[in-house]
Motif scaffolding. Sequence first.
Motif, PDB file in Angstrom:
ATOM      1  N   TRP A  63       0.840  -1.199   0.000  1.00  0.00           N
ATOM      2  CA  TRP A  63       0.000   0.000   0.000  1.00  0.00           C
ATOM      3  C   TRP A  63       0.882   1.259   0.000  1.00  0.00           C
ATOM      4  O   TRP A  63       0.639   2.193  -0.777  1.00  0.00           O
ATOM      5  N   VAL A  64       1.906   1.264   0.846  1.00  0.00           N
ATOM      6  CA  VAL A  64       2.831   2.409   0.878  1.00  0.00           C
ATOM      7  C   VAL A  64       3.542   2.532  -0.474  1.00  0.00           C
ATOM      8  O   VAL A  64       3.694   3.634  -1.017  1.00  0.00           O
ATOM      9  N   LYS A  65       3.984   1.407  -1.016  1.00  0.00           N
ATOM     10  CA  LYS A  65       4.646   1.387  -2.333  1.00  0.00           C
ATOM     11  C   LYS A  65       3.759   2.050  -3.396  1.00  0.00           C
ATOM     12  O   LYS A  65       4.203   2.924  -4.154  1.00  0.00           O
ATOM     13  N   SER A  66       2.496   1.657  -3.449  1.00  0.00           N
ATOM     14  CA  SER A  66       1.603   2.191  -4.490  1.00  0.00           C
ATOM     15  C   SER A  66       1.338   3.677  -4.286  1.00  0.00           C
ATOM     16  O   SER A  66       1.228   4.436  -5.259  1.00  0.00           O
ATOM     17  N   GLU A  67       1.278   4.126  -3.033  1.00  0.00           N
ATOM     18  CA  GLU A  67       1.054   5.548  -2.763  1.00  0.00           C
ATOM     19  C   GLU A  67       2.260   6.389  -3.197  1.00  0.00           C
ATOM     20  O   GLU A  67       2.101   7.488  -3.743  1.00  0.00           O
ATOM     21  N   ILE A  68       3.470   5.863  -2.965  1.00  0.00           N
ATOM     22  CA  ILE A  68       4.676   6.579  -3.408  1.00  0.00           C
ATOM     23  C   ILE A  68       4.722   6.631  -4.930  1.00  0.00           C
ATOM     24  O   ILE A  68       5.028   7.671  -5.529  1.00  0.00           O
ATOM     25  N   GLU A  69       4.399   5.510  -5.577  1.00  0.00           N
ATOM     26  CA  GLU A  69       4.427   5.457  -7.048  1.00  0.00           C
ATOM     27  C   GLU A  69       3.385   6.379  -7.670  1.00  0.00           C
ATOM     28  O   GLU A  69       3.608   6.940  -8.744  1.00  0.00           O
ATOM     29  N   LYS A  70       2.254   6.556  -6.986  1.00  0.00           N
ATOM     30  CA  LYS A  70       1.240   7.507  -7.466  1.00  0.00           C
ATOM     31  C   LYS A  70       1.796   8.917  -7.440  1.00  0.00           C
ATOM     32  O   LYS A  70       1.552   9.715  -8.340  1.00  0.00           O
ATOM     33  N   LYS A  71       2.540   9.227  -6.386  1.00  0.00           N
ATOM     34  CA  LYS A  71       3.091  10.579  -6.236  1.00  0.00           C
ATOM     35  C   LYS A  71       4.187  10.835  -7.252  1.00  0.00           C
ATOM     36  O   LYS A  71       4.292  11.916  -7.824  1.00  0.00           O
ATOM     37  N   ASP A  72       5.043   9.836  -7.482  1.00  0.00           N
ATOM     38  CA  ASP A  72       6.151  10.004  -8.430  1.00  0.00           C
ATOM     39  C   ASP A  72       6.375   8.692  -9.186  1.00  0.00           C
ATOM     40  O   ASP A  72       7.133   7.823  -8.740  1.00  0.00           O
ATOM     41  N   PRO A  73       5.714   8.537 -10.352  1.00  0.00           N
ATOM     42  CA  PRO A  73       5.814   7.292 -11.113  1.00  0.00           C
ATOM     43  C   PRO A  73       7.222   6.971 -11.617  1.00  0.00           C
ATOM     44  O   PRO A  73       7.483   5.837 -12.031  1.00  0.00           O
ATOM     45  N   SER A  74       8.125   7.950 -11.577  1.00  0.00           N
ATOM     46  CA  SER A  74       9.483   7.695 -12.075  1.00  0.00           C
ATOM     47  C   SER A  74      10.323   6.905 -11.069  1.00  0.00           C
ATOM     48  O   SER A  74      11.406   6.417 -11.402  1.00  0.00           O
ATOM     49  N   ILE A  75       9.848   6.773  -9.832  1.00  0.00           N
ATOM     50  CA  ILE A  75      10.631   6.093  -8.796  1.00  0.00           C
ATOM     51  C   ILE A  75      10.343   4.589  -8.819  1.00  0.00           C
ATOM     52  O   ILE A  75       9.192   4.163  -8.853  1.00  0.00           O
ATOM     53  N   LEU A  76      11.412   3.823  -8.823  1.00  0.00           N
ATOM     54  CA  LEU A  76      11.285   2.364  -8.752  1.00  0.00           C
ATOM     55  C   LEU A  76      11.260   1.969  -7.278  1.00  0.00           C
ATOM     56  O   LEU A  76      12.236   2.170  -6.556  1.00  0.00           O
ATOM     57  N   VAL A  77      10.128   1.416  -6.828  1.00  0.00           N
ATOM     58  CA  VAL A  77       9.988   1.041  -5.420  1.00  0.00           C
ATOM     59  C   VAL A  77       9.993  -0.482  -5.310  1.00  0.00           C
ATOM     60  O   VAL A  77       9.217  -1.165  -5.974  1.00  0.00           O
ATOM     61  N   GLU A  78      10.899  -0.998  -4.479  1.00  0.00           N
ATOM     62  CA  GLU A  78      11.021  -2.450  -4.279  1.00  0.00           C
ATOM     63  C   GLU A  78      10.801  -2.796  -2.810  1.00  0.00           C
ATOM     64  O   GLU A  78      11.058  -1.972  -1.927  1.00  0.00           O
ATOM     65  N   LEU A  79      10.356  -4.028  -2.581  1.00  0.00           N
ATOM     66  CA  LEU A  79      10.201  -4.514  -1.207  1.00  0.00           C
ATOM     67  C   LEU A  79      11.356  -5.434  -0.840  1.00  0.00           C
ATOM     68  O   LEU A  79      11.783  -6.249  -1.648  1.00  0.00           O
ATOM     69  N   GLU A  80      11.843  -5.286   0.371  1.00  0.00           N
ATOM     70  CA  GLU A  80      12.878  -6.162   0.914  1.00  0.00           C
ATOM     71  C   GLU A  80      12.277  -6.874   2.128  1.00  0.00           C
ATOM     72  O   GLU A  80      11.961  -6.241   3.138  1.00  0.00           O
ATOM     73  N   ILE A  81      12.081  -8.188   2.006  1.00  0.00           N
ATOM     74  CA  ILE A  81      11.471  -8.939   3.107  1.00  0.00           C
ATOM     75  C   ILE A  81      12.546  -9.320   4.120  1.00  0.00           C
ATOM     76  O   ILE A  81      13.582  -9.884   3.760  1.00  0.00           O
ATOM     77  N   ILE A  82      12.290  -8.989   5.377  1.00  0.00           N
ATOM     78  CA  ILE A  82      13.264  -9.220   6.448  1.00  0.00           C
ATOM     79  C   ILE A  82      12.592 -10.014   7.559  1.00  0.00           C
ATOM     80  O   ILE A  82      11.512  -9.649   8.034  1.00  0.00           O
ATOM     81  N   LYS A  83      13.210 -11.107   7.951  1.00  0.00           N
ATOM     82  CA  LYS A  83      12.653 -11.954   9.012  1.00  0.00           C
ATOM     83  C   LYS A  83      13.101 -11.415  10.366  1.00  0.00           C
ATOM     84  O   LYS A  83      14.287 -11.176  10.591  1.00  0.00           O
ATOM     85  N   THR A  84      12.148 -11.228  11.278  1.00  0.00           N
ATOM     86  CA  THR A  84      12.468 -10.702  12.607  1.00  0.00           C
ATOM     87  C   THR A  84      12.456 -11.836  13.637  1.00  0.00           C
ATOM     88  O   THR A  84      11.968 -12.936  13.368  1.00  0.00           O
ATOM     89  N   LYS A  85      12.968 -11.524  14.810  1.00  0.00           N
ATOM     90  CA  LYS A  85      12.988 -12.522  15.894  1.00  0.00           C
ATOM     91  C   LYS A  85      11.570 -13.020  16.198  1.00  0.00           C
ATOM     92  O   LYS A  85      11.342 -14.204  16.408  1.00  0.00           O
ATOM     93  N   GLY A  86      10.603 -12.103  16.188  1.00  0.00           N
ATOM     94  CA  GLY A  86       9.223 -12.479  16.465  1.00  0.00           C
ATOM     95  C   GLY A  86       8.654 -13.430  15.428  1.00  0.00           C
ATOM     96  O   GLY A  86       7.757 -14.226  15.722  1.00  0.00           O
ATOM     97  N   ASP A  87       9.162 -13.353  14.189  1.00  0.00           N
ATOM     98  CA  ASP A  87       8.703 -14.255  13.129  1.00  0.00           C
ATOM     99  C   ASP A  87       9.300 -15.650  13.276  1.00  0.00           C
ATOM    100  O   ASP A  87       8.724 -16.628  12.804  1.00  0.00           O
TER     101      ASP A  87
END
Length: 309
Positions: free
Chosen positions: A21-45
Amino acid sequence: MGKSLKIGTRGSKLALWQANWVKSEIEKKDPSILVELEIIKTKGDKILDVPLAKVGGKGLFVKEIEEALLSGKIDLAVHSMKDMPAEIPGGLCIGAVPERENPRDVLISYKGEPLSSFSRGARIGTSSLRRSAQLLYARPEIEIVPLRGNLDTRLRKLETENMDGIILAAAGVKRLNLENRITEYLDMDIMLPAVGQGALCIETRAGDRFTASLISLLEDADSRTVVMGERAFSNRLEGGCQVPIAAYGAVKDHSFSLCGLVADIEGKELIRESLDGPEESSEDIGIELAERLLLKGAKRILDNVKDRY
């Protein structure tokens, strides 16, 4: 070539929904930006067979992601606000608090029955001390069953582990389009939510003006006011996953109202108070409300809880 941004997130379905959701909102604001997700495992996971209260430590679901943010491996992080510990590491900040989703808890029951219909010995799943303490205060005759795992896992366990119902945050259920599973929204008189429940925290490096400018459109002033008041209340009580603390704040007509409580694990004792004042003083109001609960015996209750875990 456009600039790229990396968002750090946990890998659960709900965490990925939030980050996307955050990714899509940033891309709406500036479509020229490439937004990627980095999945990180936490201790709680990684620790799924132990109640959170017994795992110990703060920031169980955010520490590894914050380390990646500090090291520059990612540019921003998307967390559930209720997972955020009191202390934000030096060099990081809460960059934006988007508009909060419904903060309440919901009951999803196996047979579609409301809480009032549950009979003696009914089994309700939750690993939250906050939820179990309030449930036992309202309905001392029910049985609490430990329940860990992401939202999908918990819904599956409702079917497979002989439970009559489970308690979840409304926000997560709604975000994953599972509203049709909700039996009832629990009344605030019975179940006060966790601090920050339903709100997101977009965490950034302090001084990163570029990222700050991109996420500024996601900021909701009332949601930040409310969340910071609730967090100030919890911080004064040294709250976290290990203690049954709850709070709900609201802004109306430039006034901030806050209801908070502390309960013992068995649900035999519950101290609850409310306080209101000007919205710009939400953090002061949070601290003042915590002080009032401490005067009424909250410290003794919290010390007893901490001695047990």
